[in-house]
Write an enzyme that holds these catalytic residues in place. Structure first.
Site, PDB file in Angstrom:
ATOM      1  N   HIS A  35       0.840  -1.213   0.000  1.00  0.00           N
ATOM      2  CA  HIS A  35       0.000   0.000   0.000  1.00  0.00           C
ATOM      3  C   HIS A  35       0.866   1.251   0.000  1.00  0.00           C
ATOM      4  O   HIS A  35       1.476   1.602   1.000  1.00  0.00           O
ATOM      5  CB  HIS A  35      -0.937   0.018   1.213  1.00  0.00           C
ATOM      6  CG  HIS A  35      -1.967   1.102   1.124  1.00  0.00           C
ATOM      7  ND1 HIS A  35      -3.294   0.857   0.888  1.00  0.00           N
ATOM      8  CD2 HIS A  35      -1.852   2.452   1.184  1.00  0.00           C
ATOM      9  CE1 HIS A  35      -3.952   2.002   0.828  1.00  0.00           C
ATOM     10  NE2 HIS A  35      -3.091   3.003   1.003  1.00  0.00           N
ATOM     11  N   HIS A  49       1.473   5.378  -2.134  1.00  0.00           N
ATOM     12  CA  HIS A  49       0.987   6.436  -3.031  1.00  0.00           C
ATOM     13  C   HIS A  49       2.182   7.079  -3.719  1.00  0.00           C
ATOM     14  O   HIS A  49       2.729   8.068  -3.236  1.00  0.00           O
ATOM     15  CB  HIS A  49       0.186   7.489  -2.245  1.00  0.00           C
ATOM     16  CG  HIS A  49      -1.089   6.948  -1.685  1.00  0.00           C
ATOM     17  ND1 HIS A  49      -2.298   7.074  -2.343  1.00  0.00           N
ATOM     18  CD2 HIS A  49      -1.338   6.242  -0.560  1.00  0.00           C
ATOM     19  CE1 HIS A  49      -3.237   6.478  -1.618  1.00  0.00           C
ATOM     20  NE2 HIS A  49      -2.678   5.968  -0.536  1.00  0.00           N
ATOM     21  N   GLN A 102      -9.633   9.163  -5.538  1.00  0.00           N
ATOM     22  CA  GLN A 102      -9.418   9.839  -4.245  1.00  0.00           C
ATOM     23  C   GLN A 102     -10.633  10.656  -3.795  1.00  0.00           C
ATOM     24  O   GLN A 102     -10.955  10.698  -2.615  1.00  0.00           O
ATOM     25  CB  GLN A 102      -8.190  10.757  -4.365  1.00  0.00           C
ATOM     26  CG  GLN A 102      -7.968  11.707  -3.196  1.00  0.00           C
ATOM     27  CD  GLN A 102      -7.277  11.045  -2.017  1.00  0.00           C
ATOM     28  OE1 GLN A 102      -6.113  10.698  -2.079  1.00  0.00           O
ATOM     29  NE2 GLN A 102      -8.014  10.877  -0.927  1.00  0.00           N
ATOM     30  N   HIS A 153      -9.378   1.702  -0.274  1.00  0.00           N
ATOM     31  CA  HIS A 153      -9.273   2.412   0.993  1.00  0.00           C
ATOM     32  C   HIS A 153     -10.635   2.248   1.650  1.00  0.00           C
ATOM     33  O   HIS A 153     -11.645   2.678   1.092  1.00  0.00           O
ATOM     34  CB  HIS A 153      -8.992   3.894   0.762  1.00  0.00           C
ATOM     35  CG  HIS A 153      -7.583   4.192   0.362  1.00  0.00           C
ATOM     36  ND1 HIS A 153      -7.048   3.750  -0.815  1.00  0.00           N
ATOM     37  CD2 HIS A 153      -6.604   4.879   1.006  1.00  0.00           C
ATOM     38  CE1 HIS A 153      -5.783   4.167  -0.884  1.00  0.00           C
ATOM     39  NE2 HIS A 153      -5.495   4.849   0.198  1.00  0.00           N
ATOM     40  N   GLU A 166     -11.435   4.243   6.496  1.00  0.00           N
ATOM     41  CA  GLU A 166     -10.284   4.932   7.085  1.00  0.00           C
ATOM     42  C   GLU A 166     -10.810   6.110   7.906  1.00  0.00           C
ATOM     43  O   GLU A 166     -10.732   7.273   7.511  1.00  0.00           O
ATOM     44  CB  GLU A 166      -9.301   5.416   6.014  1.00  0.00           C
ATOM     45  CG  GLU A 166      -8.003   5.954   6.641  1.00  0.00           C
ATOM     46  CD  GLU A 166      -7.011   6.507   5.641  1.00  0.00           C
ATOM     47  OE1 GLU A 166      -7.339   6.552   4.429  1.00  0.00           O
ATOM     48  OE2 GLU A 166      -5.913   6.911   6.048  1.00  0.00           O
ATOM     49  N   ASP A 182       2.318   3.261   2.908  1.00  0.00           N
ATOM     50  CA  ASP A 182       1.289   4.257   2.582  1.00  0.00           C
ATOM     51  C   ASP A 182       1.900   5.561   2.057  1.00  0.00           C
ATOM     52  O   ASP A 182       1.635   5.958   0.933  1.00  0.00           O
ATOM     53  CB  ASP A 182       0.387   4.522   3.792  1.00  0.00           C
ATOM     54  CG  ASP A 182      -0.961   5.131   3.413  1.00  0.00           C
ATOM     55  OD1 ASP A 182      -1.218   5.297   2.211  1.00  0.00           O
ATOM     56  OD2 ASP A 182      -1.751   5.443   4.319  1.00  0.00           O
ATOM     57  N   TRP A 193       0.391  13.941   3.520  1.00  0.00           N
ATOM     58  CA  TRP A 193      -0.172  13.294   4.709  1.00  0.00           C
ATOM     59  C   TRP A 193       0.877  12.945   5.754  1.00  0.00           C
ATOM     60  O   TRP A 193       0.557  12.708   6.902  1.00  0.00           O
ATOM     61  CB  TRP A 193      -0.916  12.007   4.295  1.00  0.00           C
ATOM     62  CG  TRP A 193      -2.070  12.285   3.410  1.00  0.00           C
ATOM     63  CD1 TRP A 193      -3.336  12.602   3.819  1.00  0.00           C
ATOM     64  CD2 TRP A 193      -2.098  12.319   1.983  1.00  0.00           C
ATOM     65  NE1 TRP A 193      -4.134  12.811   2.726  1.00  0.00           N
ATOM     66  CE2 TRP A 193      -3.414  12.646   1.598  1.00  0.00           C
ATOM     67  CE3 TRP A 193      -1.141  12.090   0.985  1.00  0.00           C
ATOM     68  CZ2 TRP A 193      -3.795  12.756   0.256  1.00  0.00           C
ATOM     69  CZ3 TRP A 193      -1.516  12.200  -0.335  1.00  0.00           C
ATOM     70  CH2 TRP A 193      -2.838  12.541  -0.690  1.00  0.00           C
TER      71      TRP A 193
HETATM   72 ZN   LIG Z   1      -3.530   5.030   1.125  1.00  0.00          ZN
END
Ligand SMILES: [Zn+2]
Length: 424
Positions: free
Chosen positions: A56, A58, A151, A209, A212, A308, A314
């Site tokens: 996982h 991005h 997203q 996802h 979350e 991630d 993030w």
């Molecule tokens: Zn993610």
């Protein structure tokens, strides 16, 4: 033989093992193999493992930290807003350069397979084109699997589903989703149905996802398990994050775990991110927010740990080190028993390899000679030390080397200067 690694420990507990390599594959494994090889590598009793796998990530956002500004609150929602500000300014060239740089970091850390989500909510599909280009360019040394990730919500964003279909047609591998970000719980459930049916129709894997949030009533994982079972997608569906499960009612979870198992749905926790982004609306006590990893493992559900984010809207930290991910996962889940600690190593190697469906992965005769020699004796020590990767091999070729972790001590009152090995 092309090469032989002598005196290796394996993650399954075997010690003093030789591994012979020919034509990019493991040709033999045994004690004191009577083979001659072009290259002899002495493991010296250190651990040889199959490479790390990140299920996982991005990659379209990685290494963009501070663009166009930093995430001042450090929260998930500001991160999503910040990504929305950054997206229109992205160029394909910058995306490719950052992704390639991250892949270099990954290889140096023995991370040779990554499943990356790629945002499909930009109608230009710039990031999709960029990461498909990166996938081709890194293929000789790293397996990059891409997930079409809406997203902004596949229903909430008007062009997202059409874009997702375009991305799949362009060569993106996996169907993504984000049901908890749709407008309503009902829309979230509808998005799961829509996307699972699309994946079943195309014969693709699914990785959403899912839940979350810290909302104990967010139950899209139940819907995902239901549709996986209904459509016969067992073994091809993954729920990523599942942080709401941390906060769910225990009685409900006792019903949910067998449903996830029945649906053949795997789970991915992202410990570094979950522990920093979840529980943000709490005062004290503050919830950890990571999903119920030991309980899922006990229920026979595949659980991987993902990275991630690395230096993106993030998360400002990270380095592509899956041992750091396993280390955090171990702590957050309190997986401190001997078997539990070893399971944390499996959660960044064998289990994510199975989730990605990697071919020829493992330390066994016939598998690809994709191997990592760690500066540690066993998986637990590797996690404890975030051990140096002495050597990383891809298809029998050495692609990265690092020195053992060592310090030179010159101590007041002690006459000798000592080269001190920082391992055992
Ligand atoms: Zn993610």
């Amino acid at each position: 033989m092309d090469a032989v690694i002598r005196n290796a420990n394996l993650a399954d507990g075997q010690t003093g093992v030789d591994i012979a390599i020919e034509h990019g594959r493991i040709a033999a494994i045994g004690h004191a193999l009577a083979v001659t090889a072009g290259r002899e590598i002495d493991a010296g009793g250190d651990l040889v493992s199959a490479p790390f796998v990140d299920a996982h990530f991005h990659m379209d956002a990685t290494l963009s930290y501070g663009l166009p500004r930093v995430n001042a609150s450090g929260t998930l929602l500001e991160g999503i807003a910040l990504w929305g500000e950054l997206k229109p300014e992205l160029t394909q060239q910058a995306l490719v350069e950052r992704a390639l740089q991250y892949c270099d970091w990954a290889v140096a850390r023995g991370l040779l397979a990554i499943r990356s989500h790629v945002d499909v909510c930009d109608d230009r599909l710039l990031a999709v084109e960029a990461l498909l280009d990166v996938k081709r360019r890194v293929a000789p040394y790293l397996d990059l699997q891409l997930v079409a990730f809406p997203q902004d919500g596949v229903l909430r964003s008007p062009t997202a589903f059409a874009n997702l279909k375009r991305a799949i047609a362009m060569g993106v591998d996996v169907v993504g989703g984000i049901p908890h970000f749709e407008r309503t719980m009902a829309d979230g459930a509808e998005s799961v149905r829509l996307l699972c049916e699309f994946a079943a129709d195309k014969g693709l894997r699914v990785d959403m996802h899912c839940d979350e949030s810290d909302d104990p009533l967010s139950r899209h994982i139940e819907t995902l398990a239901y549709h996986s079972h209904r459509l016969g997608l067992h073994g091809r569906v993954t729920g990523s994050h599942l942080t709401s499960m941390h906060s769910m009612d225990n009685y409900y979870v006792s019903k949910l775990l067998p449903l996830i198992r029945e649906g053949g749905v795997a789970a991915i926790a992202n410990p570094l991110i979950n522990i920093t982004l979840q529980g943000r609306h709490d005062s004290y006590p503050k919830r950890r927010g990571m999903t119920r990893v030991p309980e899922m493992l006990a229920a026979g559900i595949d659980v991987a740990f993902g990275h991630d984010c690395v230096m993106d809207p993030w998360y400002s930290l990270g380095s592509g080190d899956m041992l750091e991910v396993a280390h955090m996962g171990l702590h957050v889940a309190q997986m401190t028993g001997q078997d539990a600690m070893r399971a944390c190593f499996t959660a960044v190697t064998d289990t994510p390899a199975r989730i990605l469906g990697l071919d020829g992965y493992g330390v066994a005769v016939g598998c690809h000679a994709d191997l990592v020699l760690l500066d540690a004796a066993d998986p637990v020590e590797a996690i404890r030390l975030r051990a140096a990767r002495r050597l990383v091999m891809r298809r029998g070729q050495i692609v990265a080397e690092s020195p053992r972790a060592q310090a030179r001590l010159s101590l007041p009152g002690r006459p000798d200067v000592v080269d001190f090995r920082l391992t055992r």
